[in-house]
Design an enzyme around this catalytic site. Structure first.
Site, short mmCIF file in Angstrom:
data_model
loop_
_atom_site.label_atom_id
_atom_site.label_comp_id
_atom_site.label_asym_id
_atom_site.label_seq_id
_atom_site.Cartn_x
_atom_site.Cartn_y
_atom_site.Cartn_z
CD GLN A 183 -27.45 83.65 66.42
OE1 GLN A 183 -26.73 83.46 65.44
NE2 GLN A 183 -28.74 83.90 66.31
CB CYS A 188 -18.20 81.51 65.90
SG CYS A 188 -16.94 80.84 64.83
CD GLU A 189 -17.67 78.26 72.24
OE1 GLU A 189 -17.53 79.07 73.15
OE2 GLU A 189 -18.22 77.16 72.38
CG HIS A 190 -17.28 76.29 67.03
ND1 HIS A 190 -18.60 76.67 66.87
CD2 HIS A 190 -17.25 75.49 68.12
CE1 HIS A 190 -19.35 76.10 67.81
NE2 HIS A 190 -18.54 75.38 68.57
CG HIS A 191 -14.65 78.26 62.45
ND1 HIS A 191 -15.96 77.94 62.72
CD2 HIS A 191 -14.12 77.20 61.80
CE1 HIS A 191 -16.22 76.72 62.26
NE2 HIS A 191 -15.12 76.25 61.70
CB CYS A 223 -17.32 80.21 60.61
SG CYS A 223 -18.79 79.81 61.54
CG HIS A 249 -22.91 82.35 62.52
ND1 HIS A 249 -22.38 81.95 63.72
CD2 HIS A 249 -24.19 82.74 62.77
CE1 HIS A 249 -23.30 82.09 64.67
NE2 HIS A 249 -24.40 82.56 64.12
N1 LIG Z 1 -24.72 76.01 67.17
C1 LIG Z 1 -23.80 76.89 66.76
N2 LIG Z 1 -22.87 76.46 65.91
C2 LIG Z 1 -21.97 77.36 65.47
C3 LIG Z 1 -21.97 78.70 65.86
N3 LIG Z 1 -20.94 79.31 65.24
C4 LIG Z 1 -20.34 78.37 64.48
N4 LIG Z 1 -20.96 77.19 64.61
C5 LIG Z 1 -20.73 75.86 64.02
O1 LIG Z 1 -19.76 75.15 64.75
C6 LIG Z 1 -19.54 73.96 64.02
C7 LIG Z 1 -18.15 73.44 64.26
O2 LIG Z 1 -18.14 72.20 63.60
P1 LIG Z 1 -16.83 71.38 63.24
O3 LIG Z 1 -17.25 70.25 62.35
O4 LIG Z 1 -16.10 71.06 64.49
O5 LIG Z 1 -15.96 72.46 62.47
P2 LIG Z 1 -15.66 72.55 60.92
O6 LIG Z 1 -15.02 71.29 60.44
O7 LIG Z 1 -14.88 73.81 60.69
O8 LIG Z 1 -17.11 72.64 60.31
P3 LIG Z 1 -17.68 73.38 59.01
O9 LIG Z 1 -17.97 74.80 59.40
O10 LIG Z 1 -18.92 72.61 58.66
O11 LIG Z 1 -16.61 73.30 57.95
C8 LIG Z 1 -19.87 74.32 62.57
O12 LIG Z 1 -21.00 73.55 62.20
C9 LIG Z 1 -20.22 75.82 62.63
O13 LIG Z 1 -21.21 76.18 61.67
C10 LIG Z 1 -22.97 79.10 66.78
O14 LIG Z 1 -23.05 80.25 67.19
N5 LIG Z 1 -23.86 78.17 67.19
ZN LIG Z 2 -17.56 79.37 63.46
#
Ligand SMILES: Nc1nc2c(ncn2[C@@H]2O[C@H](COP(=O)(O)OP(=O)(O)OP(=O)(O)O)[C@@H](O)[C@H]2O)c(=O)[nH]1
Ligand SMILES: [Zn+2]
Length: 204
Positions: A134, A93-96, A164, A162
């Protein structure tokens, strides 16, 4: 490494010493930042190992999915649904930058051409081996197949877990995310239902 095969598989130019050294140098700092002794024996080669692993996990940036599909398209008069199901997906995932993984099920309805079956999982890998969400991964696979093979329709369902959401954050161990994308004849309820029935049927 250059493109040895000419079919797009080997375009992994980022597999070079400069990039590995760069990533490894940064990981040495990360080890120190998390409170580790980067010079202890067990960790001496870790930055380099992580750099190589990361390069592998993101090598899709260097591959051309359309070229891979085009390398095995064959004229064939077959116009029923072709399904390849249970294709393993490993992405990050690009977020974590944590893994998400699961299965993809892909179908298309030929329109004059079929494609070598192995090329569908290869297309999945080209887009999965990048930082992703995804939803975008699902759409990129759909668009590549539709725009390259020009079939009468493409259908994709992807189911992933996921990390994360399980090993950190909300810590839900069993949730599965399903995404889907459809074009052409799969926009029609009857064809879409047949696809959904076939990917859930146990025919083997
Ligand atoms: N729509 C979508 N969201 C994703 C995917 N992979 C990770 N995420 C979400 O990306 C979001 C990033 O949210 P943030 O609030 O910026 O990050 P965060 O504080 O680490 O959030 P939490 O995971 O809720 O602790 C999270 O809700 C993750 O679950 C994906 O493939 N699709
Ligand atoms: Zn993630």
């Amino acid at each position: 490494m250059g493109d040895k095969s000419g079919d797009g598989y080997q375009k992994i130019d980022r597999y070079n010493e400069t990039v590995i050294e760069n990533i490894a140098g940064n990981y040495k700092h990360i080890l120190t930042a998390i409170g580790e002794d980067a010079n202890r024996e067990g960790l001496l080669k870790t930055p380099e190992r992580v750099a190589k692993a990361l390069q592998f996990l993101t090598h899709g940036y260097d591959l051309d999915a359309a070229e891979i599909l085009r390398s095995a398209m064959f004229k064939e008069d077959y116009s029923q649904m072709v399904i390849v199901k249970d294709i393993e997906v490993y992405s990050m995932c690009e977020h974590h930058m944590l893994p998400f993984f699961g299965k993809a099920h892909i179908a298309y309805i030929p329109n004059g051409h079929i494609v070598g079956l192995s090329k569908l999982p290869r297309v999945v890998d080209v887009f999965a081996r990048r930082l992703q969400v995804q939803e975008r991964l699902t759409n990129e696979i759909r668009d590549c197949i539709q725009n390259t093979l020009n079939p009468a329709g493409v259908a994709i369902v992807m189911e992933c877990r996921h990390m994360c959401m399980s090993m950190r954050g909300i810590q839900k161990q069993n949730s599965v995310t399903t995404t889907s994308a459809f074009t052409g004849e799969f926009e029609n309820d009857k064809t879409r239902s047949e696809f959904l029935r076939l990917i859930t049927a146990d025919l083997t």
